[in-house]
Write a protein that holds these residues in place. Structure first.
Motif, PDB file in Angstrom:
ATOM      1  N   GLY A 203       0.810  -1.202   0.000  1.00  0.00           N
ATOM      2  CA  GLY A 203       0.000   0.000   0.000  1.00  0.00           C
ATOM      3  C   GLY A 203       0.848   1.259   0.000  1.00  0.00           C
ATOM      4  N   PRO A 204       0.187   2.420  -0.093  1.00  0.00           N
ATOM      5  CA  PRO A 204       0.875   3.719  -0.093  1.00  0.00           C
ATOM      6  C   PRO A 204       1.137   4.209   1.324  1.00  0.00           C
ATOM      7  CG  PRO A 204      -1.457   4.055  -0.436  1.00  0.00           C
ATOM      8  CD  PRO A 204      -1.253   2.555  -0.350  1.00  0.00           C
ATOM      9  N   LEU A 205       1.677   5.431   1.423  1.00  0.00           N
ATOM     10  CA  LEU A 205       1.859   6.148   2.694  1.00  0.00           C
ATOM     11  C   LEU A 205       2.763   5.413   3.678  1.00  0.00           C
ATOM     12  CD1 LEU A 205      -1.821   7.370   3.293  1.00  0.00           C
ATOM     13  CD2 LEU A 205       0.054   8.611   2.193  1.00  0.00           C
ATOM     14  N   PHE A 206       3.715   4.649   3.170  1.00  0.00           N
ATOM     15  CA  PHE A 206       4.606   3.901   4.062  1.00  0.00           C
ATOM     16  C   PHE A 206       5.377   4.846   4.979  1.00  0.00           C
ATOM     17  CE2 PHE A 206       8.946   2.359   4.841  1.00  0.00           C
ATOM     18  CZ  PHE A 206       8.675   1.234   5.604  1.00  0.00           C
ATOM     19  N   GLY A 248      -4.992  13.080   6.995  1.00  0.00           N
ATOM     20  CA  GLY A 248      -6.011  12.954   5.962  1.00  0.00           C
ATOM     21  C   GLY A 248      -6.324  14.257   5.251  1.00  0.00           C
ATOM     22  N   TYR A 249      -6.114  15.399   5.940  1.00  0.00           N
ATOM     23  CA  TYR A 249      -6.370  16.698   5.321  1.00  0.00           C
ATOM     24  C   TYR A 249      -5.254  17.104   4.355  1.00  0.00           C
ATOM     25  CZ  TYR A 249     -10.068  17.369   8.769  1.00  0.00           C
ATOM     26  OH  TYR A 249     -11.206  17.243   9.527  1.00  0.00           O
ATOM     27  N   ARG A 250      -4.152  16.332   4.341  1.00  0.00           N
ATOM     28  CA  ARG A 250      -2.974  16.758   3.597  1.00  0.00           C
ATOM     29  C   ARG A 250      -2.646  15.831   2.415  1.00  0.00           C
ATOM     30  NH1 ARG A 250       0.214  20.179   6.705  1.00  0.00           N
ATOM     31  NH2 ARG A 250       2.123  19.410   5.730  1.00  0.00           N
ATOM     32  N   ILE A 251      -3.467  14.814   2.182  1.00  0.00           N
ATOM     33  CA  ILE A 251      -3.188  13.842   1.124  1.00  0.00           C
ATOM     34  C   ILE A 251      -4.289  13.865   0.076  1.00  0.00           C
ATOM     35  CG2 ILE A 251      -1.809  12.355   2.627  1.00  0.00           C
ATOM     36  CD1 ILE A 251      -4.181  10.594   3.058  1.00  0.00           C
ATOM     37  N   ASN A 252      -4.026  13.227  -1.057  1.00  0.00           N
ATOM     38  CA  ASN A 252      -5.010  13.226  -2.133  1.00  0.00           C
ATOM     39  C   ASN A 252      -6.158  12.260  -1.820  1.00  0.00           C
ATOM     40  OD1 ASN A 252      -4.310  10.511  -3.034  1.00  0.00           O
ATOM     41  ND2 ASN A 252      -2.461  11.408  -3.932  1.00  0.00           N
ATOM     42  N   LEU A 256      -6.461   9.085   0.747  1.00  0.00           N
ATOM     43  CA  LEU A 256      -7.345   9.285   1.894  1.00  0.00           C
ATOM     44  C   LEU A 256      -8.262   8.080   2.072  1.00  0.00           C
ATOM     45  CD1 LEU A 256      -8.559  10.959   4.153  1.00  0.00           C
ATOM     46  CD2 LEU A 256     -10.012  12.101   2.441  1.00  0.00           C
ATOM     47  N   THR A 257      -8.763   7.542   0.978  1.00  0.00           N
ATOM     48  CA  THR A 257      -9.603   6.344   1.065  1.00  0.00           C
ATOM     49  C   THR A 257      -8.832   5.189   1.681  1.00  0.00           C
ATOM     50  OG1 THR A 257     -10.853   7.037  -0.892  1.00  0.00           O
ATOM     51  CG2 THR A 257     -10.976   4.711  -0.270  1.00  0.00           C
ATOM     52  N   PHE A 258      -7.595   5.019   1.248  1.00  0.00           N
ATOM     53  CA  PHE A 258      -6.754   3.961   1.828  1.00  0.00           C
ATOM     54  C   PHE A 258      -6.523   4.214   3.309  1.00  0.00           C
ATOM     55  CE2 PHE A 258      -2.509   2.865   3.333  1.00  0.00           C
ATOM     56  CZ  PHE A 258      -2.502   1.468   3.167  1.00  0.00           C
ATOM     57  N   LEU A 259      -6.186   5.462   3.672  1.00  0.00           N
ATOM     58  CA  LEU A 259      -5.852   5.780   5.061  1.00  0.00           C
ATOM     59  C   LEU A 259      -7.033   5.559   5.984  1.00  0.00           C
ATOM     60  CD1 LEU A 259      -3.700   6.902   7.010  1.00  0.00           C
ATOM     61  CD2 LEU A 259      -4.601   9.188   6.537  1.00  0.00           C
ATOM     62  N   GLU A 260      -8.208   5.959   5.550  1.00  0.00           N
ATOM     63  CA  GLU A 260      -9.391   5.777   6.394  1.00  0.00           C
ATOM     64  C   GLU A 260      -9.678   4.305   6.618  1.00  0.00           C
ATOM     65  OE1 GLU A 260     -12.317   7.950   4.249  1.00  0.00           O
ATOM     66  OE2 GLU A 260     -11.889   9.862   5.266  1.00  0.00           O
ATOM     67  N   SER A 263      -6.927   2.927   8.937  1.00  0.00           N
ATOM     68  CA  SER A 263      -7.114   3.348  10.318  1.00  0.00           C
ATOM     69  C   SER A 263      -8.246   2.586  10.992  1.00  0.00           C
ATOM     70  CB  SER A 263      -7.385   4.853  10.364  1.00  0.00           C
ATOM     71  OG  SER A 263      -7.585   5.305  11.697  1.00  0.00           O
ATOM     72  N   ASN A 264      -9.352   2.385  10.273  1.00  0.00           N
ATOM     73  CA  ASN A 264     -10.501   1.668  10.839  1.00  0.00           C
ATOM     74  C   ASN A 264     -10.192   0.187  11.090  1.00  0.00           C
ATOM     75  OD1 ASN A 264     -12.065   4.006  10.796  1.00  0.00           O
ATOM     76  ND2 ASN A 264     -12.828   3.589   8.722  1.00  0.00           N
ATOM     77  N   SER A 265      -9.225  -0.346  10.348  1.00  0.00           N
ATOM     78  CA  SER A 265      -8.904  -1.760  10.510  1.00  0.00           C
ATOM     79  C   SER A 265      -7.962  -2.045  11.661  1.00  0.00           C
ATOM     80  CB  SER A 265      -8.244  -2.288   9.206  1.00  0.00           C
ATOM     81  OG  SER A 265      -6.951  -1.737   9.037  1.00  0.00           O
TER      82      SER A 265
END
Length: 268
Positions: A203-206, A248-252, A256-260, A263-265
């Motif tokens: 995934g991204p955001l490593f 989340g306010y600073r990414i595309n 953001l979909t991946f991050l949310e 985070s929920n997982s």
């Protein structure tokens, strides 16, 4: 004319000052700040050097004499200073790039500034990757009096609190990395360590996730020491998810979909 140039300390011949290229001869110099013109007009060895010279210094002196014989200071006119990188304008960035042109920083460190984290988290990550956060090991190396207890406050292993231990080896930290799904090995080279972990990451955001995970490990450590409250994984995870909201306010939108979802997982 050579009256504004120092013989030893300025770059007036080749690409290095003589104090570096002729270090043996420089160690015998009577006047380290002698101008080029003064030496040129009076190259008496007794006046300029502490005799006798070593064999290495003698060889360097012969080279210096050849250089002096090959120049004509009067023909050179007024001294003129130029920038080493061949530009007419001085800029701090160009100076920095010139001074450190032969140094290649690990990509895992330079990439910190390109992440989407807030500046405070970036600065922390830069310090952490350079082993410059105030662990007990660093404070001891700075000769500070921090008492008798130098062990990691996060575990019962009774080992010195080092950068590598608190962020990667401590059981508390190991559990945090297990929760976020990042697998570190024990390689001492920080660049290879991050490259191998990145290769195993899906995934991204490593980099952003590693920075925020490390930041909140450090916050729990400080909570234990300065607030007298027990460090817990539940509190670490709660704070981590709060930082994910800020990120989340600073990414595309795609990330953001991946991050949310990521985070929920997360759960303990």
């Amino acid at each position: 004319m050579g009256d504004m140039v120092l013989l030893w300390k300025n770059v007036w011949i080749n690409e290095r000052p003589l104090m570096d290229s002729d270090e043996h001869l420089f160690s015998f110099a009577n006047n380290e700040d002698i101008p080029l013109a003064q030496y040129y007009n009076n190259n008496d060895h007794v006046d300029n050097f502490m005799l006798p010279l070593s064999m290495e210094a003698r060889t360097e002196l012969e080279n210096l004499q050849e250089i002096m014989e090959g120049i004509n200071l009067e023909a050179m006119g007024t001294d003129e200073w130029i920038l080493c990188w061949g530009d007419s304008d001085f800029k701090p960035k160009k100076f920095y790039n010139f001074m450190f042109r032969n140094i290649l920083a690990p990509q895992c460190i330079t990439s910190v500034w390109k992440t989407k984290c807030i500046m405070g988290h970036k600065v922390f990550a830069w310090l952490m990757l350079h082993d410059r956060v105030n662990t007990r090991d660093l404070l001891l190396r700075c000769h500070l009096n921090i008492g008798e207890n130098h062990n990691c406050p996060m575990c019962n292993m009774e080992v010195l609190e080092t950068n590598a231990h608190i962020f990667y080896e401590c059981p508390f930290a190991a559990k945090c990395w297990e929760v976020v799904g990042i697998d570190w090995d024990n390689h001492p080279d920080i660049q290879l360590k991050y490259e191998r972990a990145r290769a195993r990451w899906q995934g991204p955001l490593f980099k952003e996730i590693t920075i925020l995970t490390s930041w909140n490990i450090w916050k729990q450590r400080n909570r234990e020491i300065f607030d007298g409250e027990e460090a817990t994984h539940a509190e670490w995870l709660r704070k981590l998810k709060e930082d994910f909201v800020i990120l989340g306010y600073r990414i595309n939108p795609q990330n953001l979909t991946f991050l949310e979802g990521f985070s929920n997982s997360l759960s303990l």
